[in-house]
Write a protein that holds these residues in place. Sequence first.
Motif, PDB file in Angstrom:
ATOM      1  N   ARG A  67       0.803  -1.227   0.000  1.00 53.89           N
ATOM      2  CA  ARG A  67       0.000   0.000   0.000  1.00 53.89           C
ATOM      3  C   ARG A  67       0.829   1.266   0.000  1.00 53.89           C
ATOM      4  NH1 ARG A  67      -3.133  -2.194   5.034  1.00 53.89           N
ATOM      5  NH2 ARG A  67      -0.943  -2.367   5.445  1.00 53.89           N
ATOM      6  N   ASN A  68       2.050   1.199   0.536  1.00 52.05           N
ATOM      7  CA  ASN A  68       2.875   2.402   0.651  1.00 52.05           C
ATOM      8  C   ASN A  68       4.344   1.994   0.735  1.00 52.05           C
ATOM      9  OD1 ASN A  68       3.446   1.721   3.440  1.00 52.05           O
ATOM     10  ND2 ASN A  68       1.396   2.500   3.916  1.00 52.05           N
ATOM     11  N   LEU A  72       6.282  -1.574   1.578  1.00 53.87           N
ATOM     12  CA  LEU A  72       7.134  -2.114   0.525  1.00 53.87           C
ATOM     13  C   LEU A  72       8.532  -2.406   1.077  1.00 53.87           C
ATOM     14  CD1 LEU A  72       7.212  -0.982  -3.081  1.00 53.87           C
ATOM     15  CD2 LEU A  72       9.359  -1.110  -1.851  1.00 53.87           C
ATOM     16  N   MET A  73       9.086  -1.481   1.831  1.00 53.90           N
ATOM     17  CA  MET A  73      10.429  -1.685   2.399  1.00 53.90           C
ATOM     18  C   MET A  73      10.440  -2.840   3.399  1.00 53.90           C
ATOM     19  SD  MET A  73      12.490   0.532   1.048  1.00 53.90           S
ATOM     20  CE  MET A  73      13.232   2.132   1.179  1.00 53.90           C
ATOM     21  N   GLU A  74       9.387  -2.970   4.187  1.00 53.11           N
ATOM     22  CA  GLU A  74       9.318  -4.068   5.148  1.00 53.11           C
ATOM     23  C   GLU A  74       9.252  -5.415   4.434  1.00 53.11           C
ATOM     24  OE1 GLU A  74       5.997  -3.057   7.659  1.00 53.11           O
ATOM     25  OE2 GLU A  74       7.123  -1.443   8.640  1.00 53.11           O
ATOM     26  N   VAL A  75       8.453  -5.509   3.379  1.00 51.22           N
ATOM     27  CA  VAL A  75       8.368  -6.751   2.604  1.00 51.22           C
ATOM     28  C   VAL A  75       9.721  -7.051   1.964  1.00 51.22           C
ATOM     29  CG1 VAL A  75       7.327  -7.809   0.541  1.00 51.22           C
ATOM     30  CG2 VAL A  75       5.876  -6.643   2.219  1.00 51.22           C
ATOM     31  N   LEU A 130       6.663   1.473  -8.746  1.00 48.89           N
ATOM     32  CA  LEU A 130       5.593   1.060  -7.839  1.00 48.89           C
ATOM     33  C   LEU A 130       4.954   2.212  -7.066  1.00 48.89           C
ATOM     34  CD1 LEU A 130       7.269  -2.115  -6.373  1.00 48.89           C
ATOM     35  CD2 LEU A 130       5.359  -2.045  -7.981  1.00 48.89           C
ATOM     36  N   CYS A 131       5.720   3.236  -6.754  1.00 48.03           N
ATOM     37  CA  CYS A 131       5.224   4.292  -5.861  1.00 48.03           C
ATOM     38  C   CYS A 131       5.103   5.652  -6.536  1.00 48.03           C
ATOM     39  CB  CYS A 131       6.143   4.420  -4.648  1.00 48.03           C
ATOM     40  SG  CYS A 131       6.310   2.911  -3.697  1.00 48.03           S
ATOM     41  N   GLU A 173      11.314   9.084   1.225  1.00 53.60           N
ATOM     42  CA  GLU A 173      10.374   9.799   2.088  1.00 53.60           C
ATOM     43  C   GLU A 173       9.189   8.899   2.406  1.00 53.60           C
ATOM     44  OE1 GLU A 173       9.193  13.524   0.396  1.00 53.60           O
ATOM     45  OE2 GLU A 173      11.274  14.227   0.243  1.00 53.60           O
ATOM     46  N   ARG A 174       8.753   8.925   3.647  1.00 55.52           N
ATOM     47  CA  ARG A 174       7.644   8.056   4.099  1.00 55.52           C
ATOM     48  C   ARG A 174       6.299   8.445   3.506  1.00 55.52           C
ATOM     49  NH1 ARG A 174       8.495   5.632   9.852  1.00 55.52           N
ATOM     50  NH2 ARG A 174       6.474   4.825   9.349  1.00 55.52           N
ATOM     51  N   ARG A 175       6.162   9.660   3.013  1.00 53.27           N
ATOM     52  CA  ARG A 175       4.853  10.124   2.536  1.00 53.27           C
ATOM     53  C   ARG A 175       4.349   9.331   1.357  1.00 53.27           C
ATOM     54  NH1 ARG A 175       5.634  14.339  -1.752  1.00 53.27           N
ATOM     55  NH2 ARG A 175       7.889  14.603  -1.901  1.00 53.27           N
TER      56      ARG A 175
END
Length: 176
Positions: A67-68, A72-75, A130-131, A173-175
């Motif tokens: 979703r964000n 994505l980074m955690e996966v 992706l983002c 950036e987390r946004r």
Amino acid sequence: PAEVLEGTSIDEAALAAPETRISMRDQTRMLENCLRLSGDPGFALHFGSRISVAALGELGYALMCCRNVQELMEVLGHYHRLISGSFRIAVEAGTDRVSIRLLGGMLHESVEPADCEIFFAAAAASLRQLCALSDDALSVQLAYPDPGHGEQYRSLICREVCFDAPDSRQSVERRF
């Protein structure tokens, strides 16, 4: 092709067979041969930037479902070994940025510039795809001096590249 296959257990005939499986050791050796034979100091950057999300197999499809950027980074941090058993990474979340820190390389145990070039160029291409990231949302810090083709880093990874940093990491950036 023979020079690329030098030092591997693969022969040219095996490359024509779709069922041929190539070990990580042989993949690494072929990539090292390509880096040496190309004569292009930016070869690893170009190689990494052309790795598509779909080429990442199951991991790519999992990343497409995120979703964000945080998810994505955690996966990626949890399942990156599906695509390369050699890379070692850590995902670190700050208040406004999420970072991937490269801890171990694909080509060698320690992180080499070619490892960073491949990994961070591929990650930047995937994150953009992706983002829908703007270029200013990405930054890269590298724990080595400019290898002489820093402008290629800025064109293929992101504009904000800092050499001679304490470690090698890519931040977003987390946004997003």
